[in-house]
Write a protein that holds these residues in place. Structure first.
Motif, short mmCIF file in Angstrom:
data_model
loop_
_atom_site.label_atom_id
_atom_site.label_comp_id
_atom_site.label_asym_id
_atom_site.label_seq_id
_atom_site.Cartn_x
_atom_site.Cartn_y
_atom_site.Cartn_z
N MET A 88 0.86 -1.19 0.00
CA MET A 88 0.00 0.00 0.00
C MET A 88 0.89 1.24 0.00
O MET A 88 1.85 1.32 0.74
N ALA A 89 0.58 2.19 -0.86
CA ALA A 89 1.38 3.41 -0.96
C ALA A 89 0.47 4.63 -0.85
O ALA A 89 -0.73 4.55 -1.11
N SER A 90 1.06 5.73 -0.44
CA SER A 90 0.32 6.99 -0.39
C SER A 90 1.24 8.11 -0.82
O SER A 90 2.47 7.97 -0.81
N LEU A 100 6.87 16.55 -3.36
CA LEU A 100 6.03 15.35 -3.36
C LEU A 100 6.73 14.27 -2.54
O LEU A 100 7.95 14.09 -2.67
N ARG A 101 5.98 13.57 -1.72
CA ARG A 101 6.55 12.45 -0.96
C ARG A 101 5.74 11.19 -1.24
O ARG A 101 4.50 11.19 -1.13
N LEU A 102 6.45 10.13 -1.62
CA LEU A 102 5.85 8.82 -1.83
C LEU A 102 6.16 7.97 -0.59
O LEU A 102 7.33 7.78 -0.25
N LEU A 103 5.13 7.50 0.07
CA LEU A 103 5.30 6.71 1.28
C LEU A 103 4.77 5.30 1.04
O LEU A 103 3.64 5.13 0.55
N PHE A 104 5.57 4.29 1.37
CA PHE A 104 5.11 2.91 1.24
C PHE A 104 5.89 2.02 2.21
O PHE A 104 6.90 2.44 2.79
N PRO A 134 8.19 -3.19 -5.99
CA PRO A 134 8.52 -2.25 -4.91
C PRO A 134 10.00 -2.23 -4.55
O PRO A 134 10.53 -1.20 -4.10
N ASN A 135 10.71 -3.35 -4.77
CA ASN A 135 12.13 -3.40 -4.45
C ASN A 135 12.97 -2.50 -5.36
O ASN A 135 14.11 -2.18 -5.04
N LEU A 136 12.39 -2.14 -6.51
CA LEU A 136 13.14 -1.34 -7.49
C LEU A 136 12.75 0.15 -7.43
O LEU A 136 13.24 0.94 -8.23
N ILE A 137 11.89 0.46 -6.49
CA ILE A 137 11.41 1.85 -6.41
C ILE A 137 12.33 2.68 -5.53
O ILE A 137 12.54 2.38 -4.35
N ASP A 138 12.93 3.70 -6.15
CA ASP A 138 13.82 4.61 -5.44
C ASP A 138 13.61 6.02 -5.99
O ASP A 138 12.68 6.26 -6.78
N LYS A 139 14.49 6.94 -5.59
CA LYS A 139 14.33 8.33 -6.02
C LYS A 139 14.42 8.46 -7.53
O LYS A 139 13.68 9.24 -8.15
N LYS A 140 15.34 7.71 -8.15
CA LYS A 140 15.48 7.76 -9.61
C LYS A 140 14.19 7.31 -10.28
O LYS A 140 13.73 7.91 -11.26
N TRP A 141 13.60 6.22 -9.75
CA TRP A 141 12.34 5.72 -10.30
C TRP A 141 11.25 6.80 -10.20
O TRP A 141 10.51 7.05 -11.16
N LEU A 142 11.17 7.44 -9.03
CA LEU A 142 10.15 8.46 -8.82
C LEU A 142 10.34 9.63 -9.78
O LEU A 142 9.37 10.12 -10.38
N ASN A 143 11.58 10.08 -9.95
CA ASN A 143 11.85 11.19 -10.87
C ASN A 143 11.50 10.82 -12.31
O ASN A 143 10.94 11.63 -13.06
N ASN A 144 11.81 9.57 -12.69
CA ASN A 144 11.51 9.12 -14.06
C ASN A 144 9.99 9.08 -14.29
O ASN A 144 9.51 9.47 -15.36
N GLN A 145 9.25 8.61 -13.29
CA GLN A 145 7.80 8.51 -13.44
C GLN A 145 7.15 9.90 -13.49
O GLN A 145 6.21 10.14 -14.26
N LEU A 146 7.67 10.82 -12.66
CA LEU A 146 7.11 12.18 -12.67
C LEU A 146 7.40 12.85 -14.01
O LEU A 146 6.55 13.57 -14.57
N VAL A 148 10.22 6.39 2.51
CA VAL A 148 9.77 7.72 2.11
C VAL A 148 10.73 8.23 1.04
O VAL A 148 11.93 8.35 1.27
N ILE A 149 10.19 8.53 -0.14
CA ILE A 149 10.99 9.06 -1.24
C ILE A 149 10.40 10.40 -1.66
O ILE A 149 9.18 10.51 -1.84
N GLY A 150 11.22 11.39 -1.82
CA GLY A 150 10.73 12.72 -2.17
C GLY A 150 11.31 13.28 -3.45
O GLY A 150 12.40 12.88 -3.88
N THR A 151 10.58 14.20 -4.06
CA THR A 151 11.06 14.92 -5.23
C THR A 151 10.22 16.19 -5.38
O THR A 151 9.32 16.43 -4.58
N LYS A 152 10.53 16.98 -6.39
CA LYS A 152 9.79 18.23 -6.61
C LYS A 152 8.88 18.09 -7.82
O LYS A 152 9.25 17.51 -8.84
N THR A 153 7.67 18.66 -7.70
CA THR A 153 6.77 18.75 -8.84
C THR A 153 7.07 20.06 -9.60
O THR A 153 7.93 20.83 -9.18
N LYS A 154 6.35 20.28 -10.67
CA LYS A 154 6.48 21.53 -11.42
C LYS A 154 5.35 22.50 -11.10
O LYS A 154 5.24 23.55 -11.72
#
Length: 417
Positions: free
Chosen positions: A1-3, A19-23, A85-97, A31-37
């Motif tokens: 579960m993620a939020s 933006l913070r992704l929590l899971f 979920p094991n492959l989800i990190d800051k780079k993943w989050l930035n790529n998805q955003l 907790v992984i964070g990044t900036k939106t536009k």
């Protein structure tokens, strides 16, 4: 579960939201964070989550911000659930955003030079940010271009929208009984689409700016105060339940100045009292703006006859028909210039607006209440307040709506000399 949650993390007055992704994975919280536009003001964000907001500007801003945040959240959570979920990190989050923003801005997958095809691209692109009524307008013009292409037996290209196209398109429309103003609006819409195509790398005709369709001054039809009083005074025995219902809606529209798409949704739960003054709060369907306007005492009188309830909602088609009958019963039959839809030929089932002279009740339609409110109160209520209620963004647009010319404006000003 993620939020996902969003935060303002800057000392500056304006900054993009974080933006913070929590899971949770393997019994560990991540907790992984990044900036939106999405850039907002610090002052606005302090009020973003307040529950009892009354500031209309903040409420409207919150709607826009929440719409964007909801889209970002939905996109990222969908990607999260389809990923390991094991492959989800800051780079993943930035790529998805980045993929989200690319999808938002990736307007055209396969460039096309056809005008009709670009209309479809334009609607797909702008559909997320324009109103349903605007989508309907662009679709109607697109279908008109399709009819034109079928008539000429060739596909109109974007760069062929020039003065020769204008002349041929106008002749086609006139031969099919379209009014001059309908043709002018269609050409203006086509120019908008072509200029959008230019921004996306398409070549357009250098003559596009020379296409200047002429508008004929529309007939300014409204109900004056005497006519509104006549509607209020109709013998109740002459009214059916349906006509009484429509009569009350017509009177409400004359005293609230709103579009039929808004006032037909009014409900007593929308009314609240501030300092013993009744106010009604609603969201405009066309603009998405949250509105708070005073409820006229004449409207309150109508509601008091209905145990505090508004009349029963009905379709636009029935409303337009019934209020013509209501105005006929009120003897609003003065012969005036105007236009109304008529069948082009018997049994053709093709209707176009035809100009002529008709009894006034035949020219009454759903927008007459809003125009009557604006016209009857002009010069009595300050124009700024009237514009707020009617929703016009400029004074020029408002004055054009109520049929005021420069001469009328000059005469109004002369009262102060």
């Amino acid at each position: 579960m993620a939020s996902i949650n969003f935060l303002y993390r800057s000392t500056k007055d304006y900054a993009p939201l974080n933006l913070r992704l929590l899971f949770r994975i393997n019994n560990q919280d991540k907790v992984i964070g990044t900036k939106t536009k999405l850039v907002v003001s610090k002052n606005y964000w302090k009020k973003h989550n307040l529950k009892r907001l009354k500031d209309i500007d903040i409420l409207n801003e919150r709607k826009k911000v929440n719409d964007e945040l909801d889209k970002i959240e939905s996109f990222l959570l969908k990607k999260f659930h389809n990923s390991n979920p094991n492959l989800i990190d800051k780079k993943w989050l930035n790529n998805q955003l980045e993929a989200y923003y690319q999808e938002e801005n990736d307007f055209i997958e396969e460039p096309t030079d056809g005008l009709v095809e670009y209309f479809e691209d334009f609607l797909r692109i702008k559909g997320k940010e324009i109103s349903d009524s605007s989508i309907k307008k662009y679709t109607t013009v697109k279908n008109l271009v399709i009819k034109f292409d079928n008539y000429t037996q060739r596909k109109t290209k974007i760069n062929e929208v020039n003065l020769a196209f204008k002349d041929e398109f106008e002749d086609f429309c006139l031969n099919n009984h379209y009014s001059s103003n309908t043709i002018a609006k269609a050409l203006r819409t086509i120019k908008t689409v072509c200029n959008h195509a230019k921004l996306n790398g398409h070549s357009i005709s250098h003559q596009i700016d020379s296409i200047k369709p002429k508008y004929l001054k529309p007939d300014h039809i409204y109900l004056n105060e005497k006519e509104i009083t006549s509607i209020e005074s109709i013998d109740e025995n002459k009214l059916t339940e349906s006509l009484t219902n429509a009569r009350d809606w017509l009177l409400i529209s004359c005293y609230c100045g709103q579009r039929v798409s808004d006032f037909m949704r009014f409900d007593k739960s929308m009314i609240r009292f501030e300092k013993n003054k009744p106010l009604i709060e609603f969201t405009q369907k066309k603009t998405g703006k949250i509105m708070t306007i005073p409820v006229h005492q004449k409207i309150m009188k109508i509601l008091s006859r209905r145990d505090g309830n508004f009349p029963r909602p009905i379709s636009d088609q029935k409303y337009n028909k019934y209020i013509k009958d209501v105005c006929d019963l009120a003897k609003i039959n003065q012969i005036i210039k105007g236009s109304k839809k008529q069948e082009t030929k018997k049994d053709s089932k093709i209707y176009r607006k035809i100009s002529g002279e008709f009894p006034k009740h035949e020219l009454v339609s759903s927008h007459i209440g809003r125009r009557s409110f604006a016209t009857n109160h002009y010069g009595i209520i300050p124009t700024t307040f009237l514009m707020y209620i009617t929703g016009h963004s400029t004074e020029a647009m408002f004055l054009k709506y109520i049929g005021k010319s420069n001469k009328d404006l000059a005469l109004e000003i002369s009262k102060f000399f």
